[in-house]
Design a protein around this motif. Structure first.
Motif, PDB file in Angstrom:
ATOM      1  N   LEU A 180      46.968  29.033  45.354  1.00  0.00           N
ATOM      2  CA  LEU A 180      46.874  29.470  44.013  1.00  0.00           C
ATOM      3  C   LEU A 180      46.177  28.530  42.899  1.00  0.00           C
ATOM      4  O   LEU A 180      45.616  28.782  41.838  1.00  0.00           O
ATOM      5  N   THR A 181      46.148  27.164  43.043  1.00  0.00           N
ATOM      6  CA  THR A 181      45.663  26.183  42.438  1.00  0.00           C
ATOM      7  C   THR A 181      44.053  26.469  41.846  1.00  0.00           C
ATOM      8  O   THR A 181      43.802  26.523  40.878  1.00  0.00           O
ATOM      9  N   GLY A 182      43.347  26.536  43.041  1.00  0.00           N
ATOM     10  CA  GLY A 182      42.052  26.866  43.012  1.00  0.00           C
ATOM     11  C   GLY A 182      41.653  28.345  42.045  1.00  0.00           C
ATOM     12  O   GLY A 182      40.854  28.372  41.235  1.00  0.00           O
ATOM     13  N   LEU A 183      42.548  29.251  42.410  1.00  0.00           N
ATOM     14  CA  LEU A 183      42.241  30.539  41.706  1.00  0.00           C
ATOM     15  C   LEU A 183      42.519  30.551  40.081  1.00  0.00           C
ATOM     16  O   LEU A 183      42.004  30.983  39.246  1.00  0.00           O
ATOM     17  N   ALA A 184      43.649  29.379  39.802  1.00  0.00           N
ATOM     18  CA  ALA A 184      43.864  29.341  38.397  1.00  0.00           C
ATOM     19  C   ALA A 184      43.185  28.432  37.757  1.00  0.00           C
ATOM     20  O   ALA A 184      42.545  28.636  36.492  1.00  0.00           O
ATOM     21  N   ALA A 185      42.458  27.529  38.672  1.00  0.00           N
ATOM     22  CA  ALA A 185      41.311  26.875  37.821  1.00  0.00           C
ATOM     23  C   ALA A 185      40.173  27.742  37.438  1.00  0.00           C
ATOM     24  O   ALA A 185      39.646  27.568  36.636  1.00  0.00           O
ATOM     25  N   GLU A 186      39.940  28.666  38.398  1.00  0.00           N
ATOM     26  CA  GLU A 186      38.763  29.502  38.325  1.00  0.00           C
ATOM     27  C   GLU A 186      38.934  30.361  36.927  1.00  0.00           C
ATOM     28  O   GLU A 186      38.297  30.689  36.251  1.00  0.00           O
ATOM     29  N   ILE A 187      40.189  30.754  36.668  1.00  0.00           N
ATOM     30  CA  ILE A 187      40.531  31.286  35.365  1.00  0.00           C
ATOM     31  C   ILE A 187      40.807  30.489  34.098  1.00  0.00           C
ATOM     32  O   ILE A 187      40.074  30.938  33.057  1.00  0.00           O
ATOM     33  N   ALA A 188      41.265  29.667  34.306  1.00  0.00           N
ATOM     34  CA  ALA A 188      41.978  28.776  33.145  1.00  0.00           C
ATOM     35  C   ALA A 188      41.084  27.464  33.020  1.00  0.00           C
ATOM     36  O   ALA A 188      41.465  26.683  32.089  1.00  0.00           O
ATOM     37  N   GLY A 189      40.350  27.003  34.127  1.00  0.00           N
ATOM     38  CA  GLY A 189      39.720  25.688  33.906  1.00  0.00           C
ATOM     39  C   GLY A 189      40.909  24.431  34.084  1.00  0.00           C
ATOM     40  O   GLY A 189      41.779  24.714  34.749  1.00  0.00           O
ATOM     41  N   PRO A 190      40.362  23.427  33.166  1.00  0.00           N
ATOM     42  CA  PRO A 190      41.318  22.247  33.636  1.00  0.00           C
ATOM     43  C   PRO A 190      42.674  22.437  32.952  1.00  0.00           C
ATOM     44  O   PRO A 190      43.725  21.976  33.259  1.00  0.00           O
ATOM     45  N   ALA A 191      42.773  23.680  32.281  1.00  0.00           N
ATOM     46  CA  ALA A 191      44.423  23.945  31.490  1.00  0.00           C
ATOM     47  C   ALA A 191      45.190  24.574  32.716  1.00  0.00           C
ATOM     48  O   ALA A 191      46.244  25.129  32.309  1.00  0.00           O
ATOM     49  N   ALA A 192      44.840  24.594  34.018  1.00  0.00           N
ATOM     50  CA  ALA A 192      45.484  24.924  35.104  1.00  0.00           C
ATOM     51  C   ALA A 192      46.567  24.156  35.023  1.00  0.00           C
ATOM     52  O   ALA A 192      47.890  24.643  35.349  1.00  0.00           O
ATOM     53  N   ILE A 193      46.706  22.890  34.710  1.00  0.00           N
ATOM     54  CA  ILE A 193      47.795  22.030  34.485  1.00  0.00           C
ATOM     55  C   ILE A 193      48.839  22.689  33.380  1.00  0.00           C
ATOM     56  O   ILE A 193      49.968  22.756  34.011  1.00  0.00           O
ATOM     57  N   ALA A 194      48.423  23.133  32.474  1.00  0.00           N
ATOM     58  CA  ALA A 194      49.228  23.562  31.376  1.00  0.00           C
ATOM     59  C   ALA A 194      49.682  25.061  31.990  1.00  0.00           C
ATOM     60  O   ALA A 194      50.864  25.336  31.710  1.00  0.00           O
ATOM     61  N   VAL A 195      49.011  25.620  32.833  1.00  0.00           N
ATOM     62  CA  VAL A 195      49.549  27.023  33.218  1.00  0.00           C
ATOM     63  C   VAL A 195      50.852  26.602  34.173  1.00  0.00           C
ATOM     64  O   VAL A 195      51.646  27.378  34.037  1.00  0.00           O
ATOM     65  N   PHE A 196      50.700  25.629  35.055  1.00  0.00           N
ATOM     66  CA  PHE A 196      51.972  25.572  35.751  1.00  0.00           C
ATOM     67  C   PHE A 196      52.980  24.930  35.082  1.00  0.00           C
ATOM     68  O   PHE A 196      54.071  25.200  35.307  1.00  0.00           O
ATOM     69  N   ALA A 197      52.885  24.152  34.329  1.00  0.00           N
ATOM     70  CA  ALA A 197      53.615  23.506  33.173  1.00  0.00           C
ATOM     71  C   ALA A 197      54.471  24.680  32.391  1.00  0.00           C
ATOM     72  O   ALA A 197      55.728  24.784  32.449  1.00  0.00           O
ATOM     73  N   LEU A 198      53.692  25.690  31.856  1.00  0.00           N
ATOM     74  CA  LEU A 198      54.486  26.755  31.104  1.00  0.00           C
ATOM     75  C   LEU A 198      55.141  27.697  32.035  1.00  0.00           C
ATOM     76  O   LEU A 198      56.270  28.149  31.546  1.00  0.00           O
ATOM     77  N   ASN A 199      54.514  27.722  33.134  1.00  0.00           N
ATOM     78  CA  ASN A 199      55.361  28.669  34.237  1.00  0.00           C
ATOM     79  C   ASN A 199      56.616  28.180  34.456  1.00  0.00           C
ATOM     80  O   ASN A 199      57.665  28.789  34.552  1.00  0.00           O
ATOM     81  N   GLY A 200      56.763  27.002  34.504  1.00  0.00           N
ATOM     82  CA  GLY A 200      57.929  26.290  34.890  1.00  0.00           C
ATOM     83  C   GLY A 200      58.889  26.403  33.715  1.00  0.00           C
ATOM     84  O   GLY A 200      60.276  26.872  33.952  1.00  0.00           O
ATOM     85  N   VAL A 201      58.542  26.407  32.518  1.00  0.00           N
ATOM     86  CA  VAL A 201      59.289  26.703  31.345  1.00  0.00           C
ATOM     87  C   VAL A 201      59.861  28.054  31.423  1.00  0.00           C
ATOM     88  O   VAL A 201      61.070  28.234  31.237  1.00  0.00           O
ATOM     89  N   VAL A 202      59.042  28.880  31.500  1.00  0.00           N
ATOM     90  CA  VAL A 202      59.388  30.464  31.663  1.00  0.00           C
ATOM     91  C   VAL A 202      60.447  30.557  32.616  1.00  0.00           C
ATOM     92  O   VAL A 202      61.440  31.452  32.491  1.00  0.00           O
TER      93      VAL A 202
END
Lengths: 484, 217
Positions: free
Chosen positions: A34-56
């Motif tokens: 999913l990393t590639g797909l997340a980068a496709e949607i969110a760009g470099p912010a994919a890092i933030a995506v995984f961090a925030l999901n961890g919090v949720v």
């Protein structure tokens, strides 16, 4: 007499084993696929995506820890919800969780295929993945994509394996997880050291045009990468000192997973760049690795092959885990009388919940025809909804059973489950809205599954309401224990 | 009728706890109601049942134990009067529930007017309690040294193994069918598991629930 079965009683799992099971489930295919797909949607912010999901996820993790320590059942989220909700609600929970696991299986199979092709490509067996088109089948007058065939074969093979053998994995799981994490750490280490990373480009953080809002749908898509602790709670019966170790295992696996994810995503974005990752799609991490890992090594030749192997290995082990998990949910529902009784029966010849596995396989095999992104979205959607219900169950149990003994009590109650519910619902809303815009097929299939569940529920109730020809309730008995 | 029963046990002392353990081993879902904080803690360590802390005669507590959905309740505290009260209260809240009370007198027959079954742990021990809760389809015959169970199990109609011969059924390691249906012969490979008949079966606790699933569905 008993056949030549080699099923020994489970070894007791320690804290490390339990943590590894959770990590093994989470660090499965999610990060590779999913990393590639997340980068496709969110760009470099994919890092933030995984961090925030961890919090949720952490908020729901607290509810899981409390429920798992006080309700000694190995059924995962379904068992907890069954404890406090009426038939319909618990049926819906089981029905959704079952689907979430099945679709996760399809997702992992779909992630396995391109990574496997990449592995063959690294060793020059086949041409680059993007050039491997389709196999023309002489029998059928159509070309079938190779990726679909591979995914189908992977599901088929593991289902067959689990349907006819009860090779329980306990300590093997630990070894698998250590291998996966080690490969990822090697990836991170080489990535950080590579010259590509020193010129890493994390700007602009968000993709053009969509801004920070792009993070939310990407969170929805990748949420499935954190579903592992439901798996921990499906094997709790084998854990030593469960009331201490299960909450610890849930938190430890979550914390370690988040750290590993962030490192991996940072390196992937830093080396290959968000656009490169997006192009590589399901094989994003593998391609990033082949770009900077040393070549000319003995035996494995190309260091990138190690990471590609990790991706293939992870997707397969994760697929195996969800084949087992999905059939366990269906098996529990059958035993509780919420699906046909045959689902809750062990096959006389194979000693496995055969019907439950076959039923799960049907949906999984059908789902590998989906685009990877749809599978990820659908699975995430149903995990999000299931986790909402688990949080509600934690709150209801607190209110309706205040005297229930809770070896682990979550801090700051009622804030965590309420926040968990709110965040999960926000993500659900965002995901549904996103699907409406981009992927009505996935949304339609999800709605269809819920409707199918409603129909199944009504049909089963109809069946049960019919006059039973079964034996009447046992007569009152008295143990003949009179003293002479 | 689901194969896993919901069972409430009032009193988590020696008898109650042992009973809970046997029932949980066989794949049933057990909730224990216990007053004493220290005992509650000990039970929680074993992690075999959900525990409700409180007095089992308190309707609120017995409701929290999920009596409305329970298939059976066993009141196994050391006080006969208390146990009878718990069973009567449970019947009041959940009319269809099967009730088992532990008593300490031998004039127990009379009590069966109020409850479905009574038992004297001093004579029978916790194994009888488990048998009573389950009715006559599964009976433990003997305590072997260690923790093996020798049971008399009735093969249920429609169970996975019903009507099959022993060669066709793969029992888990740690389970053996000992007798044929009428109890005159030791089981052979051509012995078939006829629905409605009872067989002597020896099992290890770890696989008891799987064996029950095969024989009882």
């Amino acid at each position: 007499m008993s056949g030549e079965q080699t099923r020994s009683p489970e070894a007791e799992l320690g804290l490390l084993d339990a943590t590894m099971i959770g990590m093994g489930a989470m660090i499965g295919a999610g990060i590779f696929v999913l990393t590639g797909l997340a980068a496709e949607i969110a760009g470099p912010a994919a890092i933030a995506v995984f961090a925030l999901n961890g919090v949720v996820t952490a908020f729901t993790g607290l509810s899981y820890a409390e429920l798992a320590s006080s309700i000694p059942k190995s059924g995962g989220g379904y068992a907890f919800v069954r404890e406090i909700f009426d038939d319909l609600s618990s049926f819906i929970m089981g029905w959704m969780l079952w689907f979430a696991y099945m679709i996760a299986g399809a997702l992992y199979a779909l992630g396995f295929a391109p990574n496997f092709l990449e592995l063959l490509h690294v060793y020059g067996v086949v041409r680059p993945p993007e050039e491997v088109g389709a196999l023309a089948l002489p029998v059928v007058d159509a070309a079938v994509p190779v990726g679909f065939l591979l995914a189908f074969a992977a599901v088929f093979g593991l289902v067959a394996l689990n349907a006819v053998s009860t090779a329980a994995s306990g300590s093997a799981e630990t070894v698998f997880t250590i291998i996966k994490v080690a490969i990822l750490l090697v990836f991170v280490a080489f990535g950080l050291a590579s010259p590509m990373f020193s010129g890493a480009e994390f700007q602009p953080l968000f993709p053009e045009g969509s801004g920070a809002a792009a993070v939310l749908p990407a969170m929805g898509l990748t949420f499935i990468a954190f579903e592992g602790y439901d798996l921990i709670t499906t094997v709790t019966e084998e854990v030593k000192n469960p009331r201490e170790n299960i909450p610890k295992a849930i938190f430890a696996s979550l914390a370690v997973t988040v750290v590993v994810y962030l490192a991996v995503v940072a390196v992937a974005v830093g080396t290959l760049g968000a656009s490169g990752l997006a192009e590589a799609g399901e094989a994003g991490i593998a391609e990033a690795a082949t770009s900077f890992m040393p070549t000319g090594l003995p035996i494995i030749q190309n260091g990138g092959a190690l990471v590609v192997f990790g991706a293939v290995f992870s997707t397969l082990t994760a697929l195996n885990a969800v084949v087992i998990a999905s059939s366990r949910v269906a098996f529990s529902m059958g035993r509780e009388g919420q699906l046909l009784p045959s689902f809750g029966q062990i096959h006389h010849r194979y000693g496995t919940p055969f019907v439950a596995i076959l039923a799960s396989a049907v949906v999984m095999l059908g789902s590998v025809a989906l685009p990877t992104q749809s599978a990820g979205n659908m699975s995430s959607l149903f995990f999000l909804l299931s986790f909402v219900i688990v949080n509600v169950a934690a709150i209801r149990l607190r209110r309706e059973r205040p005297n229930m003994h809770r070896p682990y009590e979550m801090p700051f109650y009622p804030a965590p489950p309420l926040i968990g519910i709110a965040l999960n619902l926000i993500l659900t809303g965002v995901l549904v809205e996103y699907l409406l815009r981009t992927d009505p097929l996935a949304l339609g299939l999800s709605a269809g599954w819920i409707l199918l569940g409603g129909a199944a529920y009504l049909t089963l109730n109809r069946l049960r309401a019919e006059p039973d020809s079964g034996p009447a309730a046992a007569e009152a008995e008295m143990a003949p224990e009179t003293e002479d | 009728m689901p194969s896993a029963l919901d069972i409430v046990i009032a009193g988590g002392g020696r008898v109650g706890f042992q009973t809970a353990e046997i029932l949980a081993d066989r794949g049933h879902e057990v909730t224990i109601v216990e007053r004493d904080e220290a005992v509650v803690s000990e039970i929680a360590d074993e992690w075999i049942a959900t525990v409700i802390r409180g007095d089992a005669t308190d309707p609120d507590i017995i409701e929290q134990a999920g009596i409305e959905d329970a298939d059976a309740i066993a009141a196994l505290t050391g006080e006969t009067g208390l146990n009878l009260a718990v069973c009567l209260a449970a019947t009041e809240l959940s009319p269809g529930v099967r009730t088992v009370a532990r008593i300490d007198r031998t004039a127990g027959e009379a009590y069966t007017r109020f409850v479905d079954a009574v038992l004297f742990p001093e004579r029978a021990g916790a194994r009888v309690a488990a048998n009573e809760v389950l009715g006559s389809d599964v009976q433990t015959l003997a305590d072997v040294t260690g923790n093996l169970d020798i049971m008399l199990v009735r093969v249920a109609e429609g169970a996975p193994a019903a009507g099959k011969s022993l060669t066709e059924v793969r029992f888990p390691a740690g389970a053996v069918v000992v007798s044929d249906a009428d109890g005159y012969r030791i089981a052979r490979s051509d012995t078939s598991l006829t629905p409605g008949e009872r067989y002597v079966v020896a099992v290890e606790p770890e696989v008891a629930d799987e064996v029950m699933n095969l024989l009882q569905g």
